[in-house]
Design an enzyme around this catalytic site. Structure first.
Site, mmCIF file in Angstrom:
data_model
loop_
_atom_site.group_PDB
_atom_site.id
_atom_site.type_symbol
_atom_site.label_atom_id
_atom_site.label_comp_id
_atom_site.label_asym_id
_atom_site.label_seq_id
_atom_site.Cartn_x
_atom_site.Cartn_y
_atom_site.Cartn_z
ATOM 1 N NE ARG A 112 3.295 11.836 5.055
ATOM 2 C CZ ARG A 112 2.900 13.197 4.945
ATOM 3 N NH1 ARG A 112 3.037 13.085 3.375
ATOM 4 N NH2 ARG A 112 3.220 13.806 6.051
ATOM 5 C CE1 TYR A 134 -7.096 -12.376 -1.021
ATOM 6 C CE2 TYR A 134 -7.049 -9.635 -1.445
ATOM 7 C CZ TYR A 134 -6.737 -10.941 -0.424
ATOM 8 O OH TYR A 134 -6.218 -10.760 0.674
ATOM 9 C CG ASP A 164 -5.995 -7.605 -8.805
ATOM 10 O OD1 ASP A 164 -4.912 -7.748 -9.197
ATOM 11 O OD2 ASP A 164 -6.420 -8.134 -7.928
ATOM 12 C CE LYS A 192 -1.274 -12.396 -3.383
ATOM 13 N NZ LYS A 192 -1.693 -11.127 -2.690
#
Length: 381
Positions: free
Chosen positions: A51, A104, A176, A201
């Site tokens: 982690r 978005y 973004d 993406k």
């Protein structure tokens, strides 16, 4: 690797050090949760628990930082996981954020349904207009959030101009960069403080992984983000990190082809009698064309358009497409088509971010441009 190398070279080599044991040119997938320590508190290579750090994820994070020209990159389980970590690190109850009027749907949902419950307020502004952004800023504004190109209306924001507004206000500028990718646009060089990606993406590029990323330049800010990444734990798994790292190697050549095909699609749609408006920053008539040409290498693979006949006609076009696959997401090698109002942006219905009902969004892939044009023409009828 150094910043003296070209983007294409960095995409292939940054973080991709040959395995010291075997000489393998591809970083291994370290599918491991914990690590043998060299004595109590003696971490071998800085690794103790995956982690906190994992060698495969570290390779991706080094690569992300190099491509965006940042000091540090952080990889997450999804784009929204990255956004959530960022907002928790930067904001406290009573703070204010300026968000785009064309964002978005998942980002809007995060602000409207989750972040607002912490006592954080937000205002919506047309970020393509610096004056509108400046007017939305308050003494409590800590973050100005920008998407450029935006999703799904392909709006363009002048990053450098908004960065000046953010600095004057004492706020952080978050960009973004998912639609452009670092190959086409590098917001940190234009004054942004933090870059956000859905690596699902264009970075991954093959519709086979979900991931997110944050990249920052300021060492203190980067350390704060890394602390929250570990404390919250929404990290990229090693196999997902490996898939994104693999995808990035072909990012430059893919983005060139995406942009080439999207330009052809936009040009065809502009002259089609059933199309009322084409939204693509590469078109000279796009209101953000000059700004996009200034801050982007090319105009990307996303095209949206509006159609005569309203919502039902738009839905029918989506249903009739054959080569363009009806589906959400974007940025893969295959072309996708969707109806934002009923699909990716259903969560903004009734808000200031509601999208036109007659809107169709395309993620233009890297197939034959001739085949893509033929499919769209038959779908339009």
């Amino acid at each position: 690797m150094t910043d003296q190398h070209s983007f294409e070279t960095l995409a292939i080599h940054a973080g991709n050090t040959a395995d010291p044991l075997t000489g393998a040119v591809v970083p291994p997938i370290y599918q491991v949760s914990t690590y043998k320590q060299d004595g109590v508190g003696g971490l071998r290579g800085g690794y103790e628990y995956s982690r906190s750090a994992n060698p495969t994820r570290s390779a991706l994070e080094e690569n992300l930082a190099a491509l965006e020209g940042g000091r540090r990159g952080l990889a997450f389980a999804s784009g929204l996981a990255a956004e959530d970590c960022l907002l928790r690190a930067l904001l406290a109850p009573g703070d204010h954020v300026v968000i785009p009027n064309d964002a978005y749907g998942g980002t809007f949902r995060l602000f409207a349904k989750v972040v607002s419950r912490w006592g954080v307020e937000f205002s919506v502004a047309d970020t393509s207009d610096p004056a509108a952004v400046r007017a939305a800023v308050t003494p409590r504004t800590k973050v100005i959030w920008v998407e450029t190109p935006s999703n799904p209306l392909l709006g363009i924001t002048d990053i450098a101009a908004v960065a000046d507004i953010a600095r004057t206000a004492g706020a952080r500028l978050v960009v973004d960069n998912t639609f452009a990718s670092p190959y086409l646009q590098q917001p940190l060089a234009l004054g942004a403080d933090i870059v956000v990606h859905s690596t699902t993406k264009y970075m991954g590029g093959h519709s086979d992984v979900v991931g997110g990323a944050l990249i920052a330049n300021d060492p203190g800010l980067a350390e704060e983000l890394a602390y929250h990444q570990n404390a919250m734990g929404a990290i990229s798994g090693p196999f997902d990190a490996w898939l994104v790292l693999r995808g990035i190697k072909t990012l430059a050549v893919r983005m060139d082809r995406h942009s080439e095909n999207a330009t052809r699609v936009a040009d065809m749609l502009t002259s089609h009698p059933k199309v009322t408006q084409v939204l693509y920053p590469g078109l000279p008539e796009h209101p953000g064309h000059e700004t996009a040409a200034k801050q982007m290498k090319a105009f990307g693979g996303m095209v949206s358009f509006r159609i005569k006949g309203g919502e039902e006609a738009a839905v029918e076009v989506c249903n009739r497409a054959k080569l363009f696959t009806l589906g959400e997401s974007l940025g893969g090698v295959e072309s996708l088509i969707e109806h934002p109002g009923r699909m990716t942006h259903a969560s903004v219905a009734g808000s200031a971010l509601e999208v036109p009902a007659d809107l169709v969004r395309l993620s233009v892939g890297i197939e034959s441009g001739d085949d893509l044009l033929a499919d769209l023409k038959q779908a339009l009828g």
